[in-house]
Design an enzyme around this catalytic site. Structure first.
Site, mmCIF file in Angstrom:
data_model
loop_
_atom_site.group_PDB
_atom_site.id
_atom_site.type_symbol
_atom_site.label_atom_id
_atom_site.label_comp_id
_atom_site.label_asym_id
_atom_site.label_seq_id
_atom_site.Cartn_x
_atom_site.Cartn_y
_atom_site.Cartn_z
ATOM 1 N N ARG A 1 17.486 7.392 48.664
ATOM 2 C CA ARG A 1 19.033 6.761 47.644
ATOM 3 C C ARG A 1 20.251 6.549 48.828
ATOM 4 O O ARG A 1 21.202 6.113 48.240
ATOM 5 C CB ARG A 1 19.639 8.132 47.089
ATOM 6 C CG ARG A 1 18.994 8.618 45.950
ATOM 7 C CD ARG A 1 19.760 9.354 45.425
ATOM 8 N NE ARG A 1 21.506 9.477 45.200
ATOM 9 C CZ ARG A 1 22.278 10.055 45.560
ATOM 10 N NH1 ARG A 1 21.850 11.833 45.531
ATOM 11 N NH2 ARG A 1 22.919 9.873 45.552
ATOM 12 N N ASP B 1 29.496 16.094 53.972
ATOM 13 C CA ASP B 1 28.142 14.804 54.143
ATOM 14 C C ASP B 1 27.569 14.398 55.469
ATOM 15 O O ASP B 1 26.291 14.604 55.583
ATOM 16 C CB ASP B 1 28.370 13.231 53.802
ATOM 17 C CG ASP B 1 28.773 13.153 52.212
ATOM 18 O OD1 ASP B 1 28.236 14.197 52.045
ATOM 19 O OD2 ASP B 1 28.675 12.143 52.011
ATOM 20 N N LYS C 1 26.674 3.136 52.163
ATOM 21 C CA LYS C 1 26.656 2.912 50.718
ATOM 22 C C LYS C 1 27.621 3.954 49.892
ATOM 23 O O LYS C 1 27.902 3.318 48.722
ATOM 24 C CB LYS C 1 25.379 4.396 50.702
ATOM 25 C CG LYS C 1 25.481 5.043 49.582
ATOM 26 C CD LYS C 1 24.279 5.592 49.070
ATOM 27 C CE LYS C 1 25.394 7.225 49.302
ATOM 28 N NZ LYS C 1 25.947 8.075 48.225
ATOM 29 N N ASN C 2 28.451 5.014 50.726
ATOM 30 C CA ASN C 2 29.887 4.962 50.247
ATOM 31 C C ASN C 2 30.533 4.020 50.154
ATOM 32 O O ASN C 2 32.207 4.258 49.403
ATOM 33 C CB ASN C 2 30.013 6.262 50.154
ATOM 34 C CG ASN C 2 29.037 7.393 49.990
ATOM 35 O OD1 ASN C 2 28.533 7.288 48.998
ATOM 36 N ND2 ASN C 2 29.170 8.608 50.840
ATOM 37 N N CYS D 1 24.772 18.673 39.299
ATOM 38 C CA CYS D 1 23.990 18.733 40.110
ATOM 39 C C CYS D 1 23.435 19.397 41.631
ATOM 40 O O CYS D 1 24.729 20.335 41.659
ATOM 41 C CB CYS D 1 24.585 17.305 41.322
ATOM 42 S SG CYS D 1 25.297 17.453 43.076
#
Ligand code: UD1
Length: 420
Positions: free
Chosen positions: A397, A305, A22-23, A116
């Site tokens: 997500r 992460d 994703k990143n 966030c």
């Protein structure tokens, strides 16, 4: 809103295939804005953030055709230079549109991402670098408004902190700037390198990506190119821990073990048996898990992460481990939920002291962010009884078909509409 319901205690076995990162996909998609032409991307993960970035691109004038993991994207020109708040607020990475829009089209209006769950996450370093390259930047009505007359100019940028999206934003902008830009104390994450290799295929002149000094010789324009997105190292790590925490035997395939060195070293130190091949890793729970200390750092250090997932594993290890978070100031929201499942964890500033327990017990828990959700799923896989993880939209997500992939390994997991 959906929740994920797990019956814990089943050993996971079998093979799981890793999706694209994703990143890496997000900055590569944003970089489409750097030039006209058609690019084809493969191994694009089917996760919600990618859909959001596609919507941002479509809004700005690109045509995006997605067939499975293959995206064909054409940018005839931009229809607007403004990434709308409705899209940006759901995904901080929309800020990656800033550098490309500004460098290629002279103007960018991107909603300033708010706070966030894991910390303040400012973008001051992105903005300071772009200003140094000649952009005029003002914050108005919650938007970053950046403009430049003509091309951005080259600069020597020394980042105070090696910021991942900051490095990506400025590297993209510098590929079209006038002259040679040097980024010092740059982020060296594999996703930065993947973006650089896509840009190089499009005609950019970049050297040093993957190290902390990146040099970019600006070119007047970039063309379209084909590129396969690098495998997701966080998804890889999450399935390795899923194997280890359930005492199972899992082969993780289509991954890049060389991008997971810090995690693999910690898992081995914890007593997890690993067999590492070129593009696969086999995990087998050996004897009892041992507690190990972990400190998150920029790449090639232990990834922030993976901190929450590693904590789930340590919650069941023998002894006490100290988990230190140095990248994001409040990334311990999963601790309170793990405690509800019987974990023995004490937070002291940016350290968590985790004392392993015999067993976790299933409970209803609430996810606070993407990786915290993964941590709770892992804990639920190992816990006795039923765990109900609510707010799984966080997981959607960033994890492609997590429930299906886990079920393929023998997990008892189902998705349900959340009871209100
Ligand atoms: C990226 C990843 C995210 C990962 C993080 C750290 C994407 C889309 N997201 O986020 O999954 O957790 O890297 O590996 O790739 N900072 C500033 N000012 C700035 C920018 C950053 O102070 O202008 C600070 C942040 O608050 C944080 C640290 O720098 O403490 C690192 O953040 P950064 O690398 O920028 O994270 P992201 O790029 O947002």
């Amino acid at each position: 809103m959906d929740c994920m319901v797990l019956q814990g205690g089943r050993r996971l076995t079998g093979e799981v295939s890793i999706s694209g990162a994703k990143n890496a996909a997000l900055p590569i998609l944003a970089s489409i804005l750097l030039g006209k032409g058609t690019s084809t991307l493969t191994n694009v993960p089917a996760v919600r953030d990618v859909l959001t970035m596609s919507k941002v691109l479509t809004h700005l004038g690109a045509s995006v055709e997605a067939r499975g993991d293959r995206y064909t994207i054409t940018l005839p020109g931009v229809a607007s230079c403004q990434a709308p708040y409705e899209l940006v607020k759901t995904m901080r990475a929309s800020v990656l549109a800033l550098g490309p829009l500004l460098a290629r089209w002279g103007e960018a209006i991107v909603a300033l991402p708010g706070g966030c769950a894991i910390g303040a996450r400012p973008i001051n370093l992105h903005l300071a670098a772009l200003e140094k390259m000649g952009a005029e930047i003002r914050i108005e009505h919650g938007n970053v408004h950046a403009c430049v007359r003509g091309r951005l100019k080259s600069a020597r940028i020394n980042f105070d902190i090696p910021t991942v999206t900051g490095t990506e934003n400025v590297m993209m902008a510098a590929s079209l700037a006038d002259g040679t830009t040097v980024l010092e104390n740059a982020a060296s994450e594999p996703e930065v390198s993947d973006l650089a290799s896509f840009l190089i295929k499009r005609g950019a002149r970049i050297s040093g990506a993957g190290t902390d000094v990146i040099t970019i010789d600006g070119v007047p324009e970039l063309r379209g190119a084909d590129h396969e997105i690098v495998p997701d190292r966080v998804e890889t790590g999450t399935y390795l821990i899923a194997g280890a925490i359930t005492g199972g035997e899992v082969r993780v395939v289509r991954c890049r073990p060389d991008h997971c060195d810090a995690l693999l070293a910690k898992l081995q130190e914890a007593g997890v048996a690993l067999k590492v091949e070129k593009e696969a890793i086999q995990v087998r729970a050996g004897g009892p898990l041992r507690a190990v200390d972990v400190k998150t750092l920029p790449y090639p250090g232990f990834p922030t992460d993976m901190q929450a997932q590693m904590m789930a594993l340590m919650a069941l290890a023998r002894g006490s481990s100290v988990i230190t978070e140095t990248v994001f100031e409040s990334r311990f929201l999963h601790v309170l939920e793990l405690q509800r499942m019987g974990a023995d964890i004490r937070i002291e500033g940016n350290h968590s002291v985790v004392t392993g327990v015999e067993r976790l017990s299933g409970a209803p828990v609430m996810a606070s962010d993407l990786r915290a959700s993964a941590c709770l799923i892992l804990a639920g896989l190992a816990a006795e009884g039923e765990t109900r993880v609510s707010r799984v939209y966080h997981l959607d997500r960033g994890y492609e078909r997590l429930d299906a992939k886990l079920a393929g390994l023998g997990a008892q997991v189902r998705r349900e509409a959340e009871r209100v």
